[in-house]
Write a protein that holds these residues in place. Structure first.
Motif, PDB file in Angstrom:
ATOM      1  N   ASP A 236       0.810  -1.203   0.000  1.00 25.67           N
ATOM      2  CA  ASP A 236       0.000   0.000   0.000  1.00 25.67           C
ATOM      3  C   ASP A 236       0.847   1.259   0.000  1.00 25.67           C
ATOM      4  O   ASP A 236       0.477   2.263  -0.577  1.00 25.67           O
TER       5      ASP A 236
ATOM      6  N   THR B 131      -5.064   6.444   2.833  1.00 25.63           N
ATOM      7  CA  THR B 131      -4.541   5.095   3.088  1.00 25.63           C
ATOM      8  C   THR B 131      -3.081   4.985   2.695  1.00 25.63           C
ATOM      9  O   THR B 131      -2.293   4.367   3.393  1.00 25.63           O
ATOM     10  N   ASN B 132      -2.773   5.574   1.568  1.00 27.67           N
ATOM     11  CA  ASN B 132      -1.401   5.489   1.099  1.00 27.67           C
ATOM     12  C   ASN B 132      -0.453   6.102   2.125  1.00 27.67           C
ATOM     13  O   ASN B 132       0.551   5.510   2.504  1.00 27.67           O
TER      14      ASN B 132
ATOM     15  N   ALA C 130      -0.432   4.066   5.384  1.00 24.99           N
ATOM     16  CA  ALA C 130       0.342   2.843   5.199  1.00 24.99           C
ATOM     17  C   ALA C 130       1.829   3.154   5.260  1.00 24.99           C
ATOM     18  O   ALA C 130       2.598   2.434   5.897  1.00 24.99           O
TER      19      ALA C 130
ATOM     20  N   ARG D 247      -6.220  -3.169   5.683  1.00 21.37           N
ATOM     21  CA  ARG D 247      -5.832  -3.199   4.277  1.00 21.37           C
ATOM     22  C   ARG D 247      -5.861  -4.622   3.738  1.00 21.37           C
ATOM     23  O   ARG D 247      -6.137  -4.833   2.570  1.00 21.37           O
TER      24      ARG D 247
END
Lengths: 359, 646
Positions: free
Chosen positions: B47, B329-330, B333, B489
């Motif tokens: 991710d 999220t990126n 992560a 995830r």
């Protein structure tokens, strides 16, 4: 008991190779060992530590896999069988009793796995405990037993399953000297009563002599000599075997003449006569293997020597004498009534008839 | 005769496969460990470097070949509104109804007039990029959190090691005369084990906060501020120093007193002996304790959450990124990967360098008992300091039940049960049953799994053993927050987003799995050290008598490490019921967890209810531990069996 057909063990060209963890070099723990153990016999693997005897035993049990060769139990090749599928039972050096079970449950363990009916199991356990003289101890926990008793439980646990082969991995080395002597007699007695084939590993040569039908002496992964205790003691095939079994002196000399059943050997300028061995040529250097009790000190004889140590040991008089440059250790048993030599005396050494062996 | 090809390995393999139970167990374990520990972390890593974007491209650009899209053999893959993909020939795009959009994203319907200059298709663009890392390092929030975390870790571990060393030294070297003080030491070393991680934060606020009992009522300070770096640091130090104390005590006990006596004998003073003999001997051990605390501090989520105020650490920042509005999220992560890298690095140093070194400098046992220091000038000050700290810690724990019993903390200090009443009116009962049941399910699974793993690791030889050992220990280095994000995830869309096992996401199963994974390393470690004590030939003899691996394990190994199994059972239960960092990210309204409720109420400032929850929670965990000790004392192995030292 032991209604089963007895089985022998055969090893054919067995090798086990380890890699030295530091150098990565190959190391032959067992090197091309071939041997055959007769059904019902008691065979000892004897040798110094690191000679491959325990590895050999563990290969028979199945804990290790040989890198070459095949192991047979009776006529069955058992290389690929796991220890639990082999008809062997082992007595461990540390006894390896199950500390969470009592004596009865320890002995019953193998029988339960074989799904022996309760009634038969009780009978067999009673019989085996009687044999190892532990009747009445069934409910004791193992840590409430003495070393010798624990050893007997271990023995009973292995024997009650009536294996084709009993394996012993230095079973007496954790016991004190006195107990060791009585236990080895015990093990021999029980093995003979049941007639089970037994393979016994030890580094104690006296134990091996006392207990075995046959001794296999191993050194550096190979078999140095196989034979009965008498054969190995009196007719060692190599210096290593001679030296490993009992006390020994080596006298270097030259074979100078042969006369029928006798021959003459010249040792530091003096000629002695001994039994004629096969395979030695006149003119060759040879070694005489002399056990301490095979030498006699007297006021006259073939080999002059000088006494450097004389010491009373009770059962025998212990002498160290110099023959030329060679130190020779002698044991004169029952010295009562005979002349006792003192340090500094000169005496003559002669050999008991038939007790000297040539290498 | 040199052997050309060795058959040994082949035979071992044959024997190995002759034992189907073990083969299946190992295969299953490998899959489970890979799926529930490695896979979520891998997804996290993926991710952080893998960006998937969808964007609208003009059909005319596609036709002209100027659009930045992938066209293969004249076809293009496009998405509809639901995200379903379809392939169309490029020249056929005009008729791809359902897959055509207007500029504003409206789906064009059949019959709409098509204006190629205003007609779009949606394409997906996936790319591997490390962009996220420079981006988050340029991000002020992250940067701030990053250095905050390290600063906090340094202060906490430094403080914990110093206090831990002091306690250990007094325990092992000083003749503490008072029974009460000794008892206090015991209490202090067990309290943090039974308490949920954030209890001290809660009582810190109650005692020293703006409305704090001590600050406001006793000292009349009205603007006291416990929130921030020092608040967290103090709370973490008090939470983690008992771990250092226990570790260092073990080390000090192993130092042979003769060495120190030799130094004394040669004329060194007590201080000199400490600095030239004792301290150098302990140095690797101190480093070990420091790193363990550092990992704990960095991974800690609950305390910074509760008492951190505006002082954000990595764990809380990641949590806020995930739960907050931005849903980056990126970025989250990538942050999780950074946090994981810190803890993993420290873990590797600790495990493979310091542990070996500690073992090398301190081998064997002390030859005899140490002559304890009875000198007043040493005894009195050291004992006093330790007593004060112990009393302080105990006081903080006592504040919790009172926080639940006082009518209104800071205003009305009369006793009442109203917070408990509110608790049970307000879903409290459900929270307790949920937490209790889930933890209860997780404990036998963990205990059994960790015993099986230790058995395989210590007693068996097989390929992949290193993998099983490493991965089951790895979970120790993974902060709960990171694991939580990894699970989101990894499982939100099913495994590899295929929908496989999607069903577990959002259910109690995933919570149980997290509990198991989080406690596995602890159980495994205790199992391994218990098994190392057992003579190898005990199992060999069972094997030799005809038992297969499974039978050996159930009839010999497991009974012999029963104590370790029982303590694994309770440790897992306690750890699970007090866990928050990973599960707070995964829990759904279907399940109420006590810890999450406490966090919720504390955030709202409803300290009374929070304390009521915490009080009952402490009682439950304490009861569990008392029960375990009783069971071990009466039914454990150590009573009946003295294990043979190998």
């Amino acid at each position: 008991m032991a209604q089963k057909e007895k089985k022998g063990v055969r090893l054919e060209h067995i090798s086990k190779i380890y890699n030295d963890p530091k150098t990565g070099k190959e190391f032959y723990a067992v090197n091309d060992v071939t041997l055959s153990i007769e059904p019902g016999s008691f065979v000892t693997l004897l040798g110094p530590s690191g000679c491959g005897k325990t590895t050999t035993l563990r290969m028979i049990a199945g804990f290790e896999s040989p890198d070459a060769g095949e192991i047979y139990l009776g006529d069955e090749a058992i290389n690929a069988l796991t220890p639990n599928k082999r008809d062997t039972a082992m007595v461990f050096q540390s006894y390896a009793l199950f500390p969470h079970y009592n004596v009865y449950d320890n002995v019953a363990y193998g029988l339960k796995l074989r799904k022996v009916p309760k009634k038969e199991m009780d009978e067999r356990i009673a019989r085996i405990l009687d044999l190892v003289e532990l009747t009445g101890m069934e409910t004791r926990m193992t840590n409430q037993l003495s070393g010798g008793q624990q050893q007997r439980v271990a023995l009973a646990r292995a024997m009650v399953v009536e294996p084709s082969v009993l394996l012993f991995d230095e079973p007496l080395s954790n016991l004190d000297a006195k107990l060791r002597v009585s236990m080895r007699t015990e093990i021999r007695r029980i093995q003979q009563t049941l007639g089970i084939t037994a393979v016994y590993v030890t580094h104690d040569q006296a134990e091996a002599m006392a207990i075995s039908d046959n001794i296999i002496i191993m050194n550096k992964g190979v078999i140095a000599q196989m034979g009965s205790p008498e054969e190995i003691y009196h007719h060692p095939k190599s210096e290593f075997v001679a030296d490993f079994i009992g006390e020994v002196n080596f006298l270097t000399g030259e074979l100078v003449g042969r006369d029928g059943g006798k021959c003459t050997v010249r040792i530091s300028g003096h000629d002695v006569t001994v039994d004629n061995p096969d395979g030695f040529d006149v003119g060759k250097t040879c070694k005489l293997v002399l056990r301490p009790e095979a030498g006699i000190l007297a006021d006259e004889g073939a080999l002059p020597c000088r006494v450097v140590l004389s010491c009373f040991m009770g059962a025998y008089q212990n002498y160290h004498v110099m023959v030329g440059d060679t130190l020779v250790k002698l044991a004169d048993y029952c010295p009562v009534g005979r002349k006792v030599y003192r340090v500094g005396d000169t005496a003559y050494l002669s050999f008991r008839e038939g007790c000297v062996h040539m290498l | 005769m040199p052997v050309k090809t060795r058959q040994g390995a082949a035979l071992e393999r044959k024997k190995f496969f002759a034992d189907p139970v073990m083969v299946i167990t190992i295969a299953l374990l490998t899959v489970l460990l890979a799926l529930f520990i490695l896979y979520p972390l891998a997804m996290l890593l993926l991710d952080s470097v893998y960006v998937r974007e969808t964007k609208l491209v003009l059909v005319t650009d596609v036709l002209a070949g100027t659009a930045d899209t992938e066209i293969k053999d004249g076809t293009i893959q496009v998405l509809n509104k639901k995200g379903e993909t379809a392939k169309f020939a490029v020249d056929d795009l005009n008729a791809a109804w359902g897959y055509l959009f207007a500029k504003n994203g409206r789906v064009l319907k059949e019959g709409d007039a098509i204006d190629p200059a205003n007609c779009y298709v949606k394409v997906q663009k996936n790319q591997l990029t490390l962009d996220a890392f420079p981006r988050i390092f340029a991000d002020y929030t992250f940067n701030n959190a990053f250095f905050n975390t390290l600063k906090l870790g340094m202060i906490t571990s430094f403080g914990s090691v110093i206090i831990g060393l002091l306690f250990a030294y007094v325990d092992c070297y000083v003749n503490v005369r008072s029974r009460t003080v000794k008892k206090m030491f015991d209490v202090v070393s067990t309290l943090p084990v039974v308490s949920p991680p954030f209890v001290l934060s809660l009582s810190m606020i109650l005692l020293f906060g703006r409305g704090g009992l001590i600050t406001r009522e006793l000292l009349h300070i009205y603007d006291s501020n416990v929130y921030g770096l020092w608040g967290i640091a103090i709370v973490q130090t008090l939470t983690f120093f008992p771990v250092c104390y226990m570790m260092l005590k073990g080390l000090l006990k192993n130092i042979d007193p003769s060495m120190e006596e030799a130094a004394r004998n040669m004329g060194a003073g007590r201080m000199k002996v400490f600095t030239t003999v004792t301290l150098p001997l302990m140095l690797p051990g101190l480093g070990n304790a420091f790193l363990v605390t550092f990992i704990e501090s960095v991974a800690d989520f609950a305390n910074p959450m509760m008492i951190g105020g505006s002082y954000d650490t990595l764990a809380t920042t990641i949590y806020l990124r995930i739960t907050g509005g931005s849903y980056d999220t990126n970025g989250a992560a990538a942050m999780a990967v950074v946090l994981l890298c810190i803890t993993l690095l420290l873990f590797l140093i600790q495990k493979y360098y310091l542990e070996a070194k500690t073992a090398a400098t301190l081998t064997g046992k002390a030859s005899r008992a140490r002559a304890l220091i009875d000198d007043k000038s040493v005894r009195v000050p050291l004992t006093t300091i330790c007593s004060v700290i112990s009393a302080f810690v105990i006081m903080m724990y006592i504040a919790i039940p009172f926080g639940a019993l006082f009518k209104l903390w800071g205003r009305d200090y009369s006793l009442s049960l109203k917070w408990f009443n509110q608790l049970f009116r307000d879903d409290g009962f459900k929270a307790f049953t949920d937490s209790f049941m889930l933890s209860l399910i997780a404990s036998p699974i963990t205990a059994l799994l960790s015993m099986i793993i230790s058995y395989l690791v210590v007693k068996k030889k097989f390929r992949g053993k290193a993998f099983i050992e490493f991965v089951s220990m790895l979970a120790m280095a993974v902060p709960g927050t990171v694991l939580g994000v990894g699970y989101i995830r990894g499982f939100a869309g099913g495994v590899f987003r295929t929908g496989f096992m999607q069903g577990i996401y959002g259910t109690g199963i995933i919570l149980v799995i997290v509990f198991v994974v989080r406690s596995l390393p602890v159980g495994t470690r205790s199992g391994i050290s218990a098994l190392r004590q057992i003579d190898k030939s005990i199992e060999e003899s069972a094997y030799d008598l005809g038992a297969g691996s499974a039978k050996v394990f159930t009839t010999v190994t497991l009974p012999l490490i029963k104590d370790s199994f029982l303590s694994g059972l309770v440790t897992t239960f306690v750890r699970s019921i007090t866990a928050i960092s990973a599960v707070i990210l995964l829990v759904t309204p279907r399940y109420l967890l006590i810890t999450c409720r406490i966090n919720e109420f504390a955030e709202k400032g409803a300290y009374g209810v929070a304390c009521a929850y915490a009080t009952i929670l402490i009682l439950i965990t304490y009861a569990a531990i008392v029960l375990m000790n009783w069971v071990i004392a009466h039914f454990g192995t150590s009573k009946a069996v003295r294990l043979k030292e190998d």
